[in-house]
Motif scaffolding. Structure first.
Motif, PDB file in Angstrom:
ATOM      1  N   UNK A   1      32.707  20.351  -6.427  1.00 45.34           N
ATOM      2  CA  UNK A   1      31.588  19.926  -7.267  1.00 45.34           C
ATOM      3  C   UNK A   1      31.582  20.754  -8.557  1.00 45.34           C
ATOM      4  N   UNK A   2      31.807  20.114  -9.710  1.00 46.31           N
ATOM      5  CA  UNK A   2      31.819  20.865 -10.978  1.00 46.31           C
ATOM      6  C   UNK A   2      30.528  21.646 -11.204  1.00 46.31           C
ATOM      7  N   UNK A   3      29.392  21.054 -10.843  1.00 47.17           N
ATOM      8  CA  UNK A   3      28.113  21.724 -11.063  1.00 47.17           C
ATOM      9  C   UNK A   3      27.985  22.970 -10.194  1.00 47.17           C
ATOM     10  N   UNK A   4      28.318  22.821  -8.901  1.00 48.89           N
ATOM     11  CA  UNK A   4      28.239  23.963  -7.984  1.00 48.89           C
ATOM     12  C   UNK A   4      29.245  25.037  -8.382  1.00 48.89           C
ATOM     13  N   UNK A   5      30.417  24.602  -8.779  1.00 44.74           N
ATOM     14  CA  UNK A   5      31.483  25.535  -9.173  1.00 44.74           C
ATOM     15  C   UNK A   5      31.059  26.373 -10.383  1.00 44.74           C
ATOM     16  N   UNK A   6      30.480  25.715 -11.375  1.00 42.84           N
ATOM     17  CA  UNK A   6      30.072  26.416 -12.583  1.00 42.84           C
ATOM     18  C   UNK A   6      28.900  27.359 -12.309  1.00 42.84           C
ATOM     19  N   UNK A   7      27.963  26.916 -11.463  1.00 43.02           N
ATOM     20  CA  UNK A   7      26.820  27.768 -11.129  1.00 43.02           C
ATOM     21  C   UNK A   7      27.294  29.036 -10.430  1.00 43.02           C
ATOM     22  N   UNK A   8      28.227  28.884  -9.490  1.00 44.38           N
ATOM     23  CA  UNK A   8      28.730  30.044  -8.769  1.00 44.38           C
ATOM     24  C   UNK A   8      29.571  30.927  -9.686  1.00 44.38           C
ATOM     25  N   UNK A   9      30.354  30.292 -10.568  1.00 40.07           N
ATOM     26  CA  UNK A   9      31.163  31.072 -11.516  1.00 40.07           C
ATOM     27  C   UNK A   9      30.270  31.978 -12.359  1.00 40.07           C
ATOM     28  N   UNK A  10      29.167  31.408 -12.832  1.00 45.26           N
ATOM     29  CA  UNK A  10      28.244  32.199 -13.646  1.00 45.26           C
ATOM     30  C   UNK A  10      27.626  33.334 -12.824  1.00 45.26           C
ATOM     31  N   UNK A  11      27.264  33.009 -11.572  1.00 44.75           N
ATOM     32  CA  UNK A  11      26.670  34.030 -10.713  1.00 44.75           C
ATOM     33  C   UNK A  11      27.624  35.179 -10.453  1.00 44.75           C
ATOM     34  N   UNK A  12      28.895  34.855 -10.187  1.00 43.21           N
ATOM     35  CA  UNK A  12      29.893  35.893  -9.922  1.00 43.21           C
ATOM     36  C   UNK A  12      30.209  36.676 -11.189  1.00 43.21           C
ATOM     37  N   UNK A  13      30.316  35.977 -12.317  1.00 44.13           N
ATOM     38  CA  UNK A  13      30.637  36.636 -13.587  1.00 44.13           C
ATOM     39  C   UNK A  13      29.564  37.643 -13.991  1.00 44.13           C
TER      40      UNK A  13
END
Length: 201
Positions: free
Chosen positions: A10-22
């Motif tokens: 899921x692009x949305x879930x992926x981006x949200x998690x990427x931001x959280x990890x970053x």
């Protein structure tokens, strides 16, 4: 400085998690993948210090992708991303040798705690299931084993009670004792640890 690979279809879930990890202090780089196949390829190329991968994806699912990564390097740190109610997925993932799991609706604080703990090689905190080995299994009573077995089959407390001729409150009491002995935060956590420790099959 550590690199983390985030994989979710899921692009949305992926981006949200990427931001959280970053946003986690000390993380140098976050790379992403949209499929299990891509995650395996990216891992071989980037050799990230930590992999966060969705349990259920089209094509090569997260569990099989994690197995392939761990087959290449048994010391790889892999954490599965899952829905809180996905007891079966959580159990199979933890049984396959991954470090633990992180629920998809985890807060930024939970993401940071899990990533920091995993990269620090310490036990995963409450947002993730800690690694457990067969020798670590606590001694459970027969009733506690029966309640755990019922949970592993997706039965509710009321259904377990009917199967065992117990009241729902009595089942809840056994469940609380079971959680305490296992160090489990909830049903999914308890079932995952049960599979990992060989208490349920």
């Amino acid at each position: 400085m550590p690199t983390v690979l985030v994989c979710d279809d899921s692009p949305m879930a992926r981006e949200a998690l990427r931001r959280g990890v970053a946003a986690v202090p000390g993380i140098e780089r976050v790379v992403v993948a949209g499929s299990g196949e891509e995650a395996v390829a990216r891992w071989g190329h980037d050799r990230p210090d930590l992999v966060l991968i969705d349990v259920r994806m089209p094509g090569l699912g997260g569990i099989e992708a994690a197995r392939r990564i761990l087959a290449q390097d048994p010391t790889a740190s892999v954490i599965m991303l899952t829905m809180a109610e996905d007891v079966d997925g959580v159990a199979r993932a933890v049984a396959s040798g991954v470090r633990g799991y992180l629920v998809k609706d985890a807060t930024r604080e939970e993401i940071a705690a899990t990533v920091t703990s995993a990269l620090g090689d310490s036990s995963l905190r409450r947002a993730a299931v800690p690694v457990a080995r067969a020798g670590d299994a606590p001694t459970l009573t027969e009733r506690e084993m029966q309640v755990l077995d019922g949970m592993s089959r997706g039965r509710s407390n009321a259904e377990i009670g009917r199967e065992l001729y117990l009241s729902e409150d009595t089942v809840k009491t056994h469940a609380r004792r079971l959680f305490r002995k296992l160090g489990a935060a909830d049903r999914a956590h308890a079932v995952a640890l049960g599979f990992r420790l060989g208490l349920v099959r």
